[in-house]
Write an enzyme that holds these catalytic residues in place. Structure first.
Site, PDB file in Angstrom:
ATOM      1  N   ASP A  66     -37.821 -77.892 -62.934  1.00  0.00           N
ATOM      2  CA  ASP A  66     -39.209 -78.170 -63.316  1.00  0.00           C
ATOM      3  C   ASP A  66     -39.735 -79.347 -62.502  1.00  0.00           C
ATOM      4  OD1 ASP A  66     -41.645 -78.386 -64.617  1.00  0.00           O
ATOM      5  OD2 ASP A  66     -40.823 -79.449 -66.343  1.00  0.00           O
ATOM      6  N   PHE A  67     -40.076 -79.074 -61.252  1.00  0.00           N
ATOM      7  CA  PHE A  67     -40.659 -80.099 -60.390  1.00  0.00           C
ATOM      8  C   PHE A  67     -42.176 -79.940 -60.448  1.00  0.00           C
ATOM      9  CE2 PHE A  67     -37.014 -80.927 -57.111  1.00  0.00           C
ATOM     10  CZ  PHE A  67     -36.139 -81.166 -58.161  1.00  0.00           C
ATOM     11  N   GLU A  68     -42.854 -80.938 -60.973  1.00  0.00           N
ATOM     12  CA  GLU A  68     -44.311 -80.896 -61.082  1.00  0.00           C
ATOM     13  C   GLU A  68     -44.926 -81.987 -60.207  1.00  0.00           C
ATOM     14  OE1 GLU A  68     -45.799 -80.315 -65.105  1.00  0.00           O
ATOM     15  OE2 GLU A  68     -43.814 -79.647 -65.772  1.00  0.00           O
ATOM     16  N   ALA A  69     -46.189 -81.807 -59.865  1.00  0.00           N
ATOM     17  CA  ALA A  69     -46.898 -82.735 -58.973  1.00  0.00           C
ATOM     18  C   ALA A  69     -46.208 -82.847 -57.618  1.00  0.00           C
ATOM     19  CB  ALA A  69     -47.023 -84.117 -59.623  1.00  0.00           C
TER      20      ALA A  69
END
Length: 344
Positions: A138-141
């Site tokens: 879950d890699f966001e931004a």
């Protein structure tokens, strides 16, 4: 006579088994509940475990050298294993130092060979140690310029995990098109990510939030557009949609006091404020307003049982793998019943 006796007994056993199965019905399709390590999440799991067949424990992050940090919620994992519920370890780029997802942190691990290998090796160790069925990245931004790097990273990690018989799920922001001007969603190449990941969890929530103007957290047409785009780029049997177990409360006068409202909190807020919720036809969501003690007007957007059921049914309509819920801890059984009805 013996033949008919055997048939009669077999029929009786079949009826008993049918009734038992009906009483202990399990989730249809894939139903993932996101959890944390807190007591509320654990209590929800024990209460509503029959409504889900997988949990994703959101308790891990990493450092710039690729070192995995965080703790496995052993009580939840033990209970899930007992109930034959698959478990996923969520690894995010959330950085406590900045109280947000860190694109630069993700970039560092993706671009540095040593850090990337350490990160991947430790995922394998983590999965084996705690018997996780899979890893949820879950890699966001993620930084816009890292679009290709992120796709290559997912390929690298997925292939390494696959060799060890560990599944990979990747969380991505919802979108209906590839737009280079959208820094939030552009870095995620659905087609390439979907090629290597076993599942892609499309975060069909947070269409609006307290960082912007009031609006539906997950409007029906927005979800539809996202799923239409998703299944064009990714095999439908790999796609999982998201269902929010929360709403948002905007303080129109002072945005700094705007806040998230959990599922169970909403009903008590409506009662306390004597609010009159209304169904918004355009979004397919619920909304109401109230005035607080400071005379500030608030606008709240959320989902109720009926809208959750309707939106959950989109998983069937688009023939995707299933649904995911963010997050366990403050929802009621009526919420889960709505999802079950929608996904049948």
């Amino acid at each position: 006579m013996k033949k008919w006796l055997i048939i009669a007994v077999s029929l009786a056993i079949a009826i008993v088994l049918f009734m038992y199965t009906k009483g202990e019905a399990k989730a249809a399709g894939m139903t993932v509940g996101y959890t944390t390590g807190d007591t509320a999440s654990y209590n929800s799991l024990t209460k509503y475990h029959t409504y889900m067949n997988a949990i994703a424990t959101d308790t891990f992050a990493f450092e710039k050298n690729g070192q995995i940090i965080g703790d496995a919620p052993t009580k939840q994992l033990t209970y899930a294993k007992k109930k034959k519920i698959k478990t996923w370890a969520v690894i995010s780029n959330y950085n406590d130092a900045i109280y947000d997802f860190d694109g630069d942190l993700a970039s560092r691990v993706m671009s540095n060979k040593t850090a990337k290998k350490r990160f991947t090796d430790q995922l394998i160790t983590l999965a084996k140690k705690h018997s996780y069925y899979g890893i949820n990245i879950d890699f966001e931004a993620v930084n816009p310029e890292d679009r290709a790097a992120y796709s290559n990273f997912i390929q690298y990690v997925s292939q390494a995990l696959n060799k060890k018989h560990i599944k990979t799920m990747v969380s991505v922001p919802a979108k209906s098109a590839d737009d280079k001007n959208d820094d939030w969603s552009w870095p995620y190449d659905y087609a390439k990510i979907g090629k290597y990941a076993d599942f892609v969890q499309v975060m069909t929530y947070d269409e609006h939030g307290i960082w912007g103007e009031p609006g539906s957290v997950a409007s029906t047409n927005w979800i539809k557009s996202s799923l239409q785009f998703s299944v064009k780029k990714i095999k439908a049997n790999k796609v999982i949609m998201g269902i929010p177990a929360y709403g948002y409360d905007w303080d129109v006068k002072d945005g700094s006091t705007s806040t998230i409202r959990e599922w169970n909190e909403l009903k008590s807020l409506i009662k306390k404020q004597k609010a009159k919720p209304a169904f918004n036809k355009k979004s397919g969501s619920m909304t109401f307003s109230y005035v607080d003690k400071k005379k500030h007007k608030h606008v709240v957007w959320y989902e109720n049982e009926k809208t959750v059921q309707t939106k959950s049914h989109l998983a069937k309509q688009y023939k995707i793998a299933g649904v995911s819920v963010y997050a366990l801890g403050n929802e009621s059984e009526s919420f889960w019943k709505a999802i079950r009805k929608g996904t049948k």
